[in-house]
Every structure is written in structure tokens, then in C-alpha cells.
Enzyme design. Sequence first.
Site, PDB file in Angstrom:
ATOM      1  N   ASN A  35      -2.011   0.301   6.666  1.00 32.49           N
ATOM      2  CA  ASN A  35      -1.424  -1.060   7.233  1.00 32.49           C
ATOM      3  C   ASN A  35      -0.543  -1.579   6.343  1.00 32.49           C
ATOM      4  O   ASN A  35      -0.818  -2.776   6.215  1.00 32.49           O
ATOM      5  CB  ASN A  35      -2.686  -1.614   7.862  1.00 32.49           C
ATOM      6  CG  ASN A  35      -3.780  -2.327   6.558  1.00 32.49           C
ATOM      7  OD1 ASN A  35      -3.602  -1.749   5.729  1.00 32.49           O
ATOM      8  ND2 ASN A  35      -4.770  -2.742   7.143  1.00 32.49           N
TER       9      ASN A  35
ATOM     10  N   HIS B  24      -2.276  -5.385   1.405  1.00 33.36           N
ATOM     11  CA  HIS B  24      -3.636  -5.985   1.224  1.00 33.36           C
ATOM     12  C   HIS B  24      -3.172  -7.429   0.721  1.00 33.36           C
ATOM     13  O   HIS B  24      -2.228  -7.712  -0.022  1.00 33.36           O
ATOM     14  CB  HIS B  24      -4.352  -5.264  -0.004  1.00 33.36           C
ATOM     15  CG  HIS B  24      -5.538  -6.067  -0.490  1.00 33.36           C
ATOM     16  ND1 HIS B  24      -6.787  -5.854   0.209  1.00 33.36           N
ATOM     17  CD2 HIS B  24      -5.676  -7.017  -1.542  1.00 33.36           C
ATOM     18  CE1 HIS B  24      -7.461  -6.775  -0.709  1.00 33.36           C
ATOM     19  NE2 HIS B  24      -6.757  -7.481  -1.669  1.00 33.36           N
TER      20      HIS B  24
ATOM     21  N   TYR C  49     -12.456  -1.610  -3.899  1.00 31.68           N
ATOM     22  CA  TYR C  49     -13.120  -1.793  -2.727  1.00 31.68           C
ATOM     23  C   TYR C  49     -14.534  -1.593  -2.539  1.00 31.68           C
ATOM     24  O   TYR C  49     -15.195  -1.340  -1.666  1.00 31.68           O
ATOM     25  CB  TYR C  49     -12.499  -0.805  -1.704  1.00 31.68           C
ATOM     26  CG  TYR C  49     -11.099  -1.076  -1.053  1.00 31.68           C
ATOM     27  CD1 TYR C  49     -10.991  -2.208  -0.518  1.00 31.68           C
ATOM     28  CD2 TYR C  49     -10.097  -0.164  -1.254  1.00 31.68           C
ATOM     29  CE1 TYR C  49      -9.535  -2.586   0.053  1.00 31.68           C
ATOM     30  CE2 TYR C  49      -8.761  -0.532  -1.018  1.00 31.68           C
ATOM     31  CZ  TYR C  49      -8.508  -1.817   0.019  1.00 31.68           C
ATOM     32  OH  TYR C  49      -7.045  -2.045   0.390  1.00 31.68           O
TER      33      TYR C  49
ATOM     34  N   GLU D 263      -9.861  -9.781  -7.937  1.00 35.03           N
ATOM     35  CA  GLU D 263      -8.876  -8.578  -7.554  1.00 35.03           C
ATOM     36  C   GLU D 263      -7.948  -8.961  -8.674  1.00 35.03           C
ATOM     37  O   GLU D 263      -7.323  -7.672  -9.202  1.00 35.03           O
ATOM     38  CB  GLU D 263      -8.602  -8.698  -6.241  1.00 35.03           C
ATOM     39  CG  GLU D 263      -9.457  -8.493  -5.147  1.00 35.03           C
ATOM     40  CD  GLU D 263      -9.031  -8.511  -3.558  1.00 35.03           C
ATOM     41  OE1 GLU D 263      -9.792  -7.778  -2.748  1.00 35.03           O
ATOM     42  OE2 GLU D 263      -8.144  -9.170  -3.551  1.00 35.03           O
TER      43      GLU D 263
ATOM     44  N   LYS E 207       0.878  -1.075  -0.087  1.00 35.73           N
ATOM     45  CA  LYS E 207      -0.138  -0.166  -0.103  1.00 35.73           C
ATOM     46  C   LYS E 207       0.805   1.211   0.005  1.00 35.73           C
ATOM     47  O   LYS E 207       1.878   1.241   0.244  1.00 35.73           O
ATOM     48  CB  LYS E 207      -1.025  -0.123   1.243  1.00 35.73           C
ATOM     49  CG  LYS E 207      -2.243  -1.160   0.851  1.00 35.73           C
ATOM     50  CD  LYS E 207      -3.207  -1.123   2.291  1.00 35.73           C
ATOM     51  CE  LYS E 207      -4.226  -2.019   2.321  1.00 35.73           C
ATOM     52  NZ  LYS E 207      -5.060  -1.967   3.171  1.00 35.73           N
TER      53      LYS E 207
END
Length: 138
Positions: free
Chosen positions: A113, A116, A50, A127, A10
Site C-alpha cells: 500500500n 507508511h 513492525y 520509528e 514502501k
Amino acid sequence: MLQRTFSIIKPDAVRNGYTGAILAEIDRAGFRIVAIRKQSISGPQAEGFYHVHKERPFFGDLCVFMSSGPLVLLVLEKDNAIADLRKLMGATNPANAEEGTIRKRFAGSIQENAIHGSDGEDTAAFEIGYWFAAYELI
Ligand code: GDP
């Protein structure tokens, strides 16, 4: 069973200079990198990715964050890839992540965080197809 999963390093982790260290962890855990691409994504691209979270209160902030800078898109392969990557990532909130996990080591907050990973077979298929064409998956 040989399985593929989808992952993103990320924008926070890329910004903080952790791309190489995270790729090394992924490699050390035995994943084969099937496809890899560093790029920036737009807000609408993040929203499409998302979409399952669109009713959640953090959806807007999450999409702004994901389009805030370059990230690294990955397709990874190994036996049991989906569950094994989730284990290597650690809990969504790095404060709850186990020692040695990527989020424990490299993540700063529940939103930013570091990584993913797909949470199931159907999600992984969606995805991978969202970001990569079949001819890129070699
Ligand atoms: P994951 O599968 O562990 O990535 O977690 P989820 O699928 O539940 O959430 C997707 C992403 O949304 C997470 O990785 C975080 O970046 C973000 N997120 C999840 N929960 C929260 C939250 O409570 N607050 C905020 N700001 N972001 C969250």
C-alpha cells in the site's frame, strides 16, 4: 505545533517508479524533509520495526514484502505532521482510501500500500530512532 513523523515509501511504490511522484505530494502538502535515505532492509530489521504487529496473521508476509526491495525512509516535519500525513496517505486498504490520497493513487493492495506513516507521537519517536541517528536529523 511543529511536529515530526516517520514515513516509508514502501518497496511496491519504489518498484513501480512512484518515488518521485510521492515525494512531490509530500512536498506539496507542506512537509519539510528532515532526513531521507533509500536502502534495502533485512527480514529481521522489518520484524523489529513492525514488532507491535507480531501477533497479527499477516506479520510474516508483511516483513517479507518490506524486505523485498529498496524503500525510502523519511523523517518529515510540519505543524500537525502525524495526523496530516495519515490523511494524505489514505486508508490502509487502498480500496477504501479517499480520492486524491497517496494510497488511492499509488497502492495496489492492503499489504502493498505504497506508504507508511507513524500513527502517534510515541510511535513516531520509536520509528525515527529505529532508522536514524540523532546526527542525521537536521
Ligand atoms: P497502517 O497504519 O495504515 O499502515 O496500517 P496497520 O498499522 O494496521 O498495518 C501495518 C501494515 O500492515 C499496513 O500498512 C499494510 O502494509 C499491512 N497490513 C495491514 N492490514 C493487513 C491485512 O489485513 N493483510 C495484509 N496482508 N497486510 C496488512
